[in-house]
Design an enzyme around this catalytic site. Structure first.
Site, mmCIF file in Angstrom:
data_model
loop_
_atom_site.group_PDB
_atom_site.id
_atom_site.type_symbol
_atom_site.label_atom_id
_atom_site.label_comp_id
_atom_site.label_asym_id
_atom_site.label_seq_id
_atom_site.Cartn_x
_atom_site.Cartn_y
_atom_site.Cartn_z
ATOM 1 C CB SER A 30 -0.865 0.002 1.265
ATOM 2 O OG SER A 30 -1.615 -1.199 1.339
ATOM 3 N N GLY A 31 0.283 2.367 -0.388
ATOM 4 C CA GLY A 31 1.013 3.641 -0.376
ATOM 5 C C GLY A 31 1.226 4.159 -1.794
ATOM 6 C CB SER A 32 2.470 7.359 -3.003
ATOM 7 O OG SER A 32 3.680 7.531 -2.269
ATOM 8 C CG ASP A 117 4.121 -2.836 1.572
ATOM 9 O OD1 ASP A 117 3.560 -3.394 2.523
ATOM 10 O OD2 ASP A 117 3.784 -1.700 1.161
ATOM 11 N N GLY A 118 5.927 -0.624 0.313
ATOM 12 C CA GLY A 118 6.704 0.574 0.652
ATOM 13 C C GLY A 118 7.089 0.539 2.123
ATOM 14 C CB ALA A 119 9.253 1.040 4.336
ATOM 15 C CG ASP A 120 5.761 4.861 6.872
ATOM 16 O OD1 ASP A 120 5.281 5.467 5.904
ATOM 17 O OD2 ASP A 120 5.162 3.947 7.470
ATOM 18 N N GLY A 132 2.492 4.102 7.982
ATOM 19 C CA GLY A 132 2.132 5.500 7.680
ATOM 20 C C GLY A 132 0.820 5.587 6.910
ATOM 21 C CD GLU A 139 1.449 -1.831 4.409
ATOM 22 O OE1 GLU A 139 1.937 -1.573 5.540
ATOM 23 O OE2 GLU A 139 1.401 -0.993 3.487
HETATM 24 O O1 DER Z 1 1.851 2.168 5.440
HETATM 25 C C1 DER Z 1 2.880 1.704 4.921
HETATM 26 O O2 DER Z 1 3.713 1.019 5.543
HETATM 27 C C2 DER Z 1 3.090 2.014 3.477
HETATM 28 O O3 DER Z 1 3.948 1.124 2.907
HETATM 29 C C3 DER Z 1 3.447 3.451 3.316
HETATM 30 O O4 DER Z 1 3.755 4.074 4.509
HETATM 31 C C4 DER Z 1 4.512 3.779 2.310
HETATM 32 O O5 DER Z 1 4.003 4.920 1.732
HETATM 33 P P1 DER Z 1 4.678 5.733 0.558
HETATM 34 O O6 DER Z 1 5.167 4.701 -0.450
HETATM 35 O O7 DER Z 1 3.561 6.553 0.020
HETATM 36 O O8 DER Z 1 5.772 6.518 1.175
#
Ligand code: DER
Length: 260
Positions: A30-32, A117-120, A132, A139
């Site tokens: 999830s995320g951008s 996946d993404g991360a903060d 975030g 996730e």
């Molecule tokens: O919630 C999370 O862990 C998401 O991966 C996210 O925080 C990542 O968001 P971004 O790719 O928009 O920075």
């Protein structure tokens, strides 16, 4: 902008390096940033992607998969993990928030071939803060069901240690447990844990895709990498969810996870 271009470059490289046409089940975070991961996968063409199942980590992730025309699956409809070859790790941590036990599954017999996946925030040991986007529960479910977990992030996210740029640890909780979890987080050294509010998007607390709340717990950057090294990384690809504060070994599912 520079950041969007960086996200896109990271995503396309991650897919080039870690996506394979032979993969059957692929987790989508999830995320951008993960938007670009889906773009890169969809660009592989239907001849490849139509043979695969894409598993989301929440409503936004599900929309991404559908809008990209990729075959949609769900985490609760995957083939069972072949537990005969899988060595069940002990209970690695009790998830105080949702009362679930997080069994540290070792071994490569996971249902998903890969998850992106993404991360903060990420540190040099690939520990991550996630949550975030308030999608951390699913996730985590997808990440721990994957043989390989690929975190895609732009340069802003890399820090020498966690809680440098991103100041809080997100936790997904059942609303009834909020007062108790807040008290516990304060005893664990969090300064002012707060329930994430919807602001102009929604009066009152943010409600997650699972009908839960999020607590954002500020912690000082006292997580000592050496502390984290001490715990069992299982098959080397997934560690456990642990927060070490002031050297005390505290096992919590708080959105910090270590990827080998
Ligand atoms: O919630 C999370 O862990 C998401 O991966 C996210 O925080 C990542 O968001 P971004 O790719 O928009 O920075």
């Amino acid at each position: 902008t520079g950041i969007e271009a960086a996200k896109q470059r990271a995503a396309f490289k991650a897919v080039d390096d870690h996506f394979s046409p032979t993969y059957r089940y692929i987790g989508i975070g999830s995320g951008s940033t993960v938007v670009y991961v889906v773009q890169a996968i969809a660009a592989k063409g239907r001849a490849i992607t139509d043979r695969q199942i894409f598993v989301p980590t929440g409503d936004q992730s599900k929309q991404l998969i559908i809008e990209a025309g990729l075959p949609l699956g769900s985490i609760d409809s995957l083939p069972p993990v072949e537990t005969s070859q899988t060595q069940m790790g002990g209970v690695t941590a009790l998830n105080v928030a949702t009362g679930l036990q997080d069994l540290g599954l070792k071994g490569k017999r996971q249902s998903l071939d890969v998850a992106f996946d993404g991360a903060d925030e990420i540190d040099e040991d690939l520990n991550c803060i996630k949550g975030g986007g308030a999608c951390l529960f699913q996730e985590k479910l997808v990440a721990t069901s994957a043989k390989k977990f690929v975190v895609v992030a732009d340069y802003r996210k890399l820090q020498p240690r966690l809680l440098t740029g991103w100041k809080t640890i997100p936790i997904e909780i059942s609303r009834l447990s909020a007062p108790k979890i807040k008290r516990e987080l304060i005893t664990l050294g969090s300064t002012d844990p707060s329930i994430r509010q919807g602001g102009s998007a929604k009066a009152g607390p943010v409600v997650t895709d699972n009908g839960m709340w999020i607590i954002d717990a500020p912690f000082p950057p006292l997580i000592l990498q050496s502390d984290l090294k001490g715990h069992d990384k299982g098959d080397g690809e997934h560690g456990t969810w642990e927060v070490h504060n002031l050297g005390r070994r505290i096992k919590r599912i708080v959105g910090v996870f270590e990827v080998g």
